[in-house]
Design an enzyme around this catalytic site. Structure first.
Site, PDB file in Angstrom:
ATOM      1  N   ASP A  38       0.829  -1.215   0.000  1.00 36.60           N
ATOM      2  CA  ASP A  38       0.000   0.000   0.000  1.00 36.60           C
ATOM      3  C   ASP A  38       0.859   1.259   0.000  1.00 36.60           C
ATOM      4  OD1 ASP A  38      -2.421  -1.197  -0.009  1.00 36.60           O
ATOM      5  OD2 ASP A  38      -2.913  -0.796   2.082  1.00 36.60           O
ATOM      6  N   LYS A  45      -2.963   4.313  -4.107  1.00 33.75           N
ATOM      7  CA  LYS A  45      -3.322   5.424  -5.004  1.00 33.75           C
ATOM      8  C   LYS A  45      -2.057   6.207  -5.336  1.00 33.75           C
ATOM      9  CE  LYS A  45      -7.649   6.072  -2.598  1.00 33.75           C
ATOM     10  NZ  LYS A  45      -7.859   6.401  -1.218  1.00 33.75           N
ATOM     11  N   MET A  83      -8.377   9.512   9.150  1.00 37.55           N
ATOM     12  CA  MET A  83      -9.006   9.954   7.891  1.00 37.55           C
ATOM     13  C   MET A  83     -10.004  11.086   8.145  1.00 37.55           C
ATOM     14  SD  MET A  83      -9.505   6.219   6.092  1.00 37.55           S
ATOM     15  CE  MET A  83      -9.811   5.267   7.570  1.00 37.55           C
TER      16      MET A  83
HETATM   17  N1  SAH Z   1      -4.122   0.638   9.211  1.00 36.02           N
HETATM   18  C1  SAH Z   1      -3.644   1.990   9.399  1.00 36.02           C
HETATM   19  C2  SAH Z   1      -4.745   3.006   9.121  1.00 36.02           C
HETATM   20  C3  SAH Z   1      -5.164   3.025   7.656  1.00 36.02           C
HETATM   21  S1  SAH Z   1      -6.357   4.245   7.355  1.00 36.02           S
HETATM   22  C4  SAH Z   1      -3.107   2.143  10.817  1.00 36.02           C
HETATM   23  O1  SAH Z   1      -3.335   1.261  11.656  1.00 36.02           O
HETATM   24  O2  SAH Z   1      -2.429   3.131  11.090  1.00 36.02           O
HETATM   25  C5  SAH Z   1      -5.367   5.588   6.795  1.00 36.02           C
HETATM   26  C6  SAH Z   1      -5.300   6.680   7.832  1.00 36.02           C
HETATM   27  O3  SAH Z   1      -4.398   6.330   8.878  1.00 36.02           O
HETATM   28  C7  SAH Z   1      -4.767   8.018   7.329  1.00 36.02           C
HETATM   29  O4  SAH Z   1      -5.749   8.761   6.651  1.00 36.02           O
HETATM   30  C8  SAH Z   1      -4.375   8.671   8.637  1.00 36.02           C
HETATM   31  O5  SAH Z   1      -5.519   9.121   9.333  1.00 36.02           O
HETATM   32  C9  SAH Z   1      -3.795   7.496   9.397  1.00 36.02           C
HETATM   33  N2  SAH Z   1      -2.329   7.378   9.218  1.00 36.02           N
HETATM   34  C10 SAH Z   1      -1.666   6.383   8.643  1.00 36.02           C
HETATM   35  N3  SAH Z   1      -0.329   6.575   8.730  1.00 36.02           N
HETATM   36  C11 SAH Z   1      -0.166   7.739   9.389  1.00 36.02           C
HETATM   37  C12 SAH Z   1       0.964   8.472   9.829  1.00 36.02           C
HETATM   38  N4  SAH Z   1       2.212   8.055   9.600  1.00 36.02           N
HETATM   39  N5  SAH Z   1       0.757   9.629  10.508  1.00 36.02           N
HETATM   40  C13 SAH Z   1      -0.484  10.060  10.769  1.00 36.02           C
HETATM   41  N6  SAH Z   1      -1.599   9.404  10.389  1.00 36.02           N
HETATM   42  C14 SAH Z   1      -1.443   8.258   9.714  1.00 36.02           C
END
Ligand code: SAH
Length: 265
Positions: free
Chosen positions: A44, A66, A183
């Site tokens: 991803d 994406k 998100m």
């Molecule tokens: N499975 C992932 C979440 C996926 S949904 C997890 O557990 O972290 C995607 C969202 O995760 C993004 O829109 C943001 O809100 C958050 N996210 C993922 N990586 C991030 C990062 N390094 N810093 C801040 N927010 C993050």
């Protein structure tokens, strides 16, 4: 008797691996072992370059996020690719940002592959909300400030009824909960408006972008200024918005610091 030109190597395997928030040092040892043993990886966008650098050069990498403003690879196609690779005997790793079962649709993939007869092993990752808040030296729960924590998406499945932010705000206030919103940046105007029906305007909020990466930035603000702060500081996805009294200390510190020194972290 004719001999086949290629041999069928038998069923491979599939592991759904959490890559954590981006810093490779935050990978679990189990995740690193799975990545290093993989022959095919479906990766991803949220998986950082530093983590992708740990993938063996002999492995095939398929990017399914994406990229460059394109649509992400349809979920059904990702599942088909995994299925084909496993049937060809590959050791498939499906690499997802954070924890694979915290948003990000890991559960759907496992269900669909199970229906096709493929068992998927799951390796946890550190979810972004955990890493983001800890990086500021703030605990998500604290006996003085928060009795619990809610991980919630600001972007529910299209067509679903959506989050009842008003009930959530009232509950967070009475039960003293920290809200970790994933998100949420794009829909922040609505989220702010709704949360203000149940939480005081001065409730501390942190917005943390790119948690654990060298590009990490954050801002501390209050609920009534949430959207303005995001716009002023130009914070964008991927960010988590974290609402709750656990940030009172940082907020007080910021309010007592002259504006010129209260630089964005
Ligand atoms: N499975 C992932 C979440 C996926 S949904 C997890 O557990 O972290 C995607 C969202 O995760 C993004 O829109 C943001 O809100 C958050 N996210 C993922 N990586 C991030 C990062 N390094 N810093 C801040 N927010 C993050």
């Amino acid at each position: 008797m004719t001999h086949p030109t290629h041999t069928f190597s038998g069923p491979g395997r599939c592991t759904l691996v959490g890559a954590g928030p981006g810093d490779p040092d935050l990978l679990t040892i189990k995740a690193l072992k799975a990545i290093q043993a993989a022959t095919v990886l479906l990766v991803d966008d949220l998986v950082s370059e530093a983590i992708q650098a740990l993938i063996p050069t002999s492995a095939r990498i398929i990017h399914v996020g994406k990229r460059g403003g394109c649509q992400s690879t349809p979920q059904a196609f990702i599942e088909k690719l995994i299925l084909m690779a496993v049937r060809e005997g590959e050791n498939v790793v499906r690499l997802k940002g954070g924890d694979p079962f915290v948003f990000g649709r890991g559960g759907e993939e496992v269900e669909h592959l199970a229906q096709a007869g493929i068992h998927v092993d799951v390796v946890n990752g550190i979810t972004a909300g955990l890493a983001a808040v800890s990086s500021l030296g703030v605990p998500l729960t604290h006996r003085e400030h928060a009795h619990g924590v809610v991980f919630i998406t600001g972007h529910p499945k299209p067509g679903s009824s959506g989050t009842d932010w008003r009930t959530l705000a009232a509950t967070a206030y009475s039960a003293r909960l920290t809200l970790v919103i994933y998100m949420g940046v794009n829909g922040v105007q609505h989220i702010q408006q709704e949360l203000l029906t149940g939480l005081p305007p001065g409730t501390p909020v942190a917005i943390i972008q790119n948690a654990s990466l060298p590009t990490q930035r954050h801002a501390i603000t209050t609920l009534d200024s949430l959207q303005d702060t995001i716009l002023d500081a130009q914070l964008a996805s991927p960010s988590v918005i974290v609402v709750g009294d656990v940030f009172q200390g940082l907020l007080t510190l910021q309010q007592s610091t002259p504006a010129s020194q209260a630089a964005l972290g």
